[in-house]
Design an enzyme around this catalytic site. Structure first.
Site, mmCIF file in Angstrom:
data_model
loop_
_atom_site.group_PDB
_atom_site.id
_atom_site.type_symbol
_atom_site.label_atom_id
_atom_site.label_comp_id
_atom_site.label_asym_id
_atom_site.label_seq_id
_atom_site.Cartn_x
_atom_site.Cartn_y
_atom_site.Cartn_z
ATOM 1 N N GLN A 216 49.333 6.199 60.467
ATOM 2 C CA GLN A 216 49.884 7.508 60.832
ATOM 3 C C GLN A 216 49.844 8.535 59.694
ATOM 4 O O GLN A 216 49.675 9.727 59.926
ATOM 5 C CB GLN A 216 51.315 7.352 61.341
ATOM 6 N N GLU B 40 37.722 37.538 45.340
ATOM 7 C CA GLU B 40 37.971 38.505 46.418
ATOM 8 C C GLU B 40 39.461 38.584 46.782
ATOM 9 O O GLU B 40 39.849 38.541 47.943
ATOM 10 C CB GLU B 40 37.107 38.170 47.634
ATOM 11 N N ARG C 224 53.168 49.213 52.214
ATOM 12 C CA ARG C 224 51.724 49.451 52.258
ATOM 13 C C ARG C 224 51.352 49.822 53.684
ATOM 14 O O ARG C 224 51.723 49.125 54.629
ATOM 15 C CB ARG C 224 51.000 48.159 51.838
HETATM 16 C C1 FAD Z 1 32.703 31.618 41.418
HETATM 17 C C2 FAD Z 1 33.144 33.047 41.294
HETATM 18 C C3 FAD Z 1 32.329 34.060 41.776
HETATM 19 C C4 FAD Z 1 32.694 35.389 41.633
HETATM 20 N N1 FAD Z 1 31.855 36.390 42.079
HETATM 21 C C5 FAD Z 1 32.170 37.696 41.847
HETATM 22 C C6 FAD Z 1 31.248 38.745 42.201
HETATM 23 O O1 FAD Z 1 30.182 38.494 42.787
HETATM 24 N N2 FAD Z 1 31.577 40.023 41.888
HETATM 25 C C7 FAD Z 1 32.726 40.345 41.261
HETATM 26 O O2 FAD Z 1 32.954 41.544 40.989
HETATM 27 N N3 FAD Z 1 33.630 39.373 40.910
HETATM 28 C C8 FAD Z 1 33.376 38.068 41.186
HETATM 29 N N4 FAD Z 1 34.265 37.075 40.818
HETATM 30 C C9 FAD Z 1 35.458 37.443 40.089
HETATM 31 C C10 FAD Z 1 36.734 37.355 40.932
HETATM 32 O O3 FAD Z 1 36.727 38.344 41.923
HETATM 33 C C11 FAD Z 1 37.927 37.482 39.972
HETATM 34 O O4 FAD Z 1 37.961 36.282 39.240
HETATM 35 C C12 FAD Z 1 39.252 37.696 40.719
HETATM 36 O O5 FAD Z 1 39.321 39.004 41.203
HETATM 37 C C13 FAD Z 1 40.496 37.438 39.843
HETATM 38 O O6 FAD Z 1 40.398 38.120 38.643
HETATM 39 P P1 FAD Z 1 40.630 37.367 37.239
HETATM 40 O O7 FAD Z 1 39.797 36.122 37.262
HETATM 41 O O8 FAD Z 1 40.387 38.341 36.161
HETATM 42 O O9 FAD Z 1 42.142 36.925 37.264
HETATM 43 P P2 FAD Z 1 43.395 37.843 36.852
HETATM 44 O O10 FAD Z 1 43.388 39.109 37.625
HETATM 45 O O11 FAD Z 1 43.458 37.934 35.390
HETATM 46 O O12 FAD Z 1 44.605 36.934 37.357
HETATM 47 C C14 FAD Z 1 45.065 35.803 36.640
HETATM 48 C C15 FAD Z 1 46.248 35.196 37.405
HETATM 49 O O13 FAD Z 1 47.314 36.145 37.456
HETATM 50 C C16 FAD Z 1 47.671 36.380 38.820
HETATM 51 N N5 FAD Z 1 48.042 37.791 38.989
HETATM 52 C C17 FAD Z 1 47.345 38.885 38.600
HETATM 53 N N6 FAD Z 1 48.003 40.005 38.929
HETATM 54 C C18 FAD Z 1 49.125 39.613 39.595
HETATM 55 C C19 FAD Z 1 50.210 40.295 40.200
HETATM 56 N N7 FAD Z 1 50.258 41.638 40.261
HETATM 57 N N8 FAD Z 1 51.203 39.554 40.740
HETATM 58 C C20 FAD Z 1 51.144 38.197 40.731
HETATM 59 N N9 FAD Z 1 50.157 37.492 40.178
HETATM 60 C C21 FAD Z 1 49.155 38.187 39.623
HETATM 61 C C22 FAD Z 1 46.431 36.050 39.613
HETATM 62 O O14 FAD Z 1 46.731 35.776 40.980
HETATM 63 C C23 FAD Z 1 45.903 34.847 38.861
HETATM 64 O O15 FAD Z 1 46.605 33.711 39.257
HETATM 65 C C24 FAD Z 1 33.923 35.715 41.011
HETATM 66 C C25 FAD Z 1 34.772 34.683 40.548
HETATM 67 C C26 FAD Z 1 34.385 33.357 40.701
HETATM 68 C C27 FAD Z 1 35.314 32.293 40.216
#
Ligand code: FAD
Length: 398
Positions: A280, A364, A382
């Site tokens: 289960q 995204e 929002r």
């Molecule tokens: C495999 C892969 C492919 C990708 N491809 C693309 C692409 O084609 N084009 C592109 O432009 N980008 C791409 N990205 C980038 C992706 O969109 C970013 O990694 C994503 O937007 C998060 O940004 P960051 O990694 O800088 O994290 P950060 O923004 O630095 O966030 C770090 C942590 O803090 C948290 N956090 C941030 N702000 C807040 C808030 N206000 N409140 C609460 N928590 C918060 C986040 O949720 C996360 O847990 C890709 C990423 C990966 C891993």
């Protein structure tokens, strides 16, 4: 409300499924280990008409509806996240953005060859210091006669080494203008000053290409400005409405793959004198995957239907993306659990599913960003209005 697929959609699903079963599944473990896949796959996707499935025929696409794009994403991610990511970036983030915001000239020059699968498109928003916080971008585009001079760096860009065209976001205005200072540009790989470099050692989506873009005084013709100066943030967010939709649909495919592998293993593996599917607690994991699959599907197709009607769907798409990706990540975790130690090696595909299912919870819009968005909608902080340029409603040929 109609929960039936059309005959055309059923045929599309069957076609993509057969392609994945025959031309992806048998090679996937090898490609994941090697960190690349056969580039001919892009040609095959083009031949099958999958690079512009929801782009109108006038612009080289297949002219199907937006939920047909969801079907393609589901079935491709059932094979591997790398292929769905390629379609997400090429069609969801790039081509659909050109369809929504491009001038007729830009559509003819860039969208048409992309939808026909002759050229690949990608999307450069993220930078080393700017992910969720888009306003922190450092890339600049300074007007110089008939050109903009683009300087800066992007990171984590899918298809960085293989795409021909990129939609790139940069400050044209003063950074103090924040959202209103950002503009969007169409940039070609072959231009002087453009270079790219793949990121090595990724946790998942290993066969996919992801990395950095560098702009060293790249001269971008002024006709490659997408939308108006200062509309870049709005364009980026509308692009994400479409990209997120494809990511959510892909997550549905990831759950399907987890269920398939788990059901098969439940029939094969016996403990305490019976198949593990008869225990289960194992059934509980299977049941949760099924619930996640069905709920995610409904959320995805609802968002797709709003797109078909040309209605704003930021809220619905965000919910679909957040929930479907979380369900997929949990399903992959449970699929490994069901496989026991065997799930911990690449003898079975489920460890790849678990690694692959993490990135969609980050890109995204992270899980946290979508959580905040949903809370803000409910609390009334929002509210969305129709954009000045909406994605065109789907028009049937019939
Ligand atoms: C495999 C892969 C492919 C990708 N491809 C693309 C692409 O084609 N084009 C592109 O432009 N980008 C791409 N990205 C980038 C992706 O969109 C970013 O990694 C994503 O937007 C998060 O940004 P960051 O990694 O800088 O994290 P950060 O923004 O630095 O966030 C770090 C942590 O803090 C948290 N956090 C941030 N702000 C807040 C808030 N206000 N409140 C609460 N928590 C918060 C986040 O949720 C996360 O847990 C890709 C990423 C990966 C891993």
């Amino acid at each position: 409300m109609n929960f039936e697929f059309t005959e055309e959609q059923e045929l599309l699903r069957k076609t993509v499924r057969e392609f994945v079963d025959k031309e992806i599944m048998p090679y996937m473990t090898k490609w994941d280990r090697e960190g690349k896949f056969d580039p001919n796959i892009y040609k095959r996707l083009r031949d099958l008409g999958l690079m512009g499935v929801c782009i109108p025929e006038t612009y080289g696409g297949a002219g199907m509806d937006y939920n047909s794009l969801a079907i393609v994403c589901e079935e491709l991610e059932r094979g591997d996240t790398a292929f769905r990511t390629a379609v997400s970036v090429h069609t969801g983030l790039n081509s659909m953005t050109l369809l929504q915001w491009g001038t007729e000239g830009q559509k003819q020059k860039y969208l048409k060859p992309q939808a026909e699968g002759e050229k690949l498109g990608a999307f450069g928003l993220t930078e080393p210091g700017a992910g969720s916080d888009v306003v922190a971008l450092q890339t600049t585009a300074v007007k110089d006669g008939d050109f903009y001079r683009l300087n800066g760096q992007k990171t984590w860009i899918s298809l960085c080494d293989v795409a021909d065209h990129f939609i790139v976001f940069a400050y044209t205005g003063d950074r103090s203008e924040k959202h209103r200072g950002i503009s969007a540009f169409i940039v070609e790989r072959t231009w002087d000053g453009f270079s790219s470099k793949a990121i090595k050692g990724k946790h998942g989506i290993r066969s996919g290409n992801t990395g950095e873009l560098f702009f060293d005084d790249v001269k971008v013709p002024k006709e490659n400005l997408l939308g108006k100066e200062g509309e870049g943030f709005k364009i980026a967010m509308s692009a994400l409405d479409n990209g997120r939709f494809t990511v959510a649909a892909g997550a549905v495919g990831q759950i399907m793959a987890c269920l398939e592998a788990s059901v098969k293993y439940c029939e094969e593996r016996k403990t305490f004198g019976k198949e593990i599917g008869k225990h289960q607690l194992v059934q509980q994991m299977i049941a949760k995957m099924e619930a996640g699959l069905q709920m995610s599907r409904l959320l995805v197709y609802r968002a797709g239907e709003l797109k078909n009607q040309g209605k704003r769907n930021t809220r619905e798409t965000s919910l679909a993306k957040w929930q479907a990706c979380d369900f997929a990540n949990k399903s992959a975790d449970d699929a490994v659990q069901i496989h026991g130690a065997y799930g911990y090696s690449d003898e079975y595909p489920v460890e790849r599913y678990l690694r692959n299912s993490k990135a969609p919870v980050i890109y995204e819009g992270t899980r946290e960003i979508h959580t905040i968005m949903q809370a803000e909608y409910v609390l009334g902080y929002r509210k969305d209005k129709p954009l000045n340029r909406m994605l065109p409603a789907w028009e049937s040929d019939d």
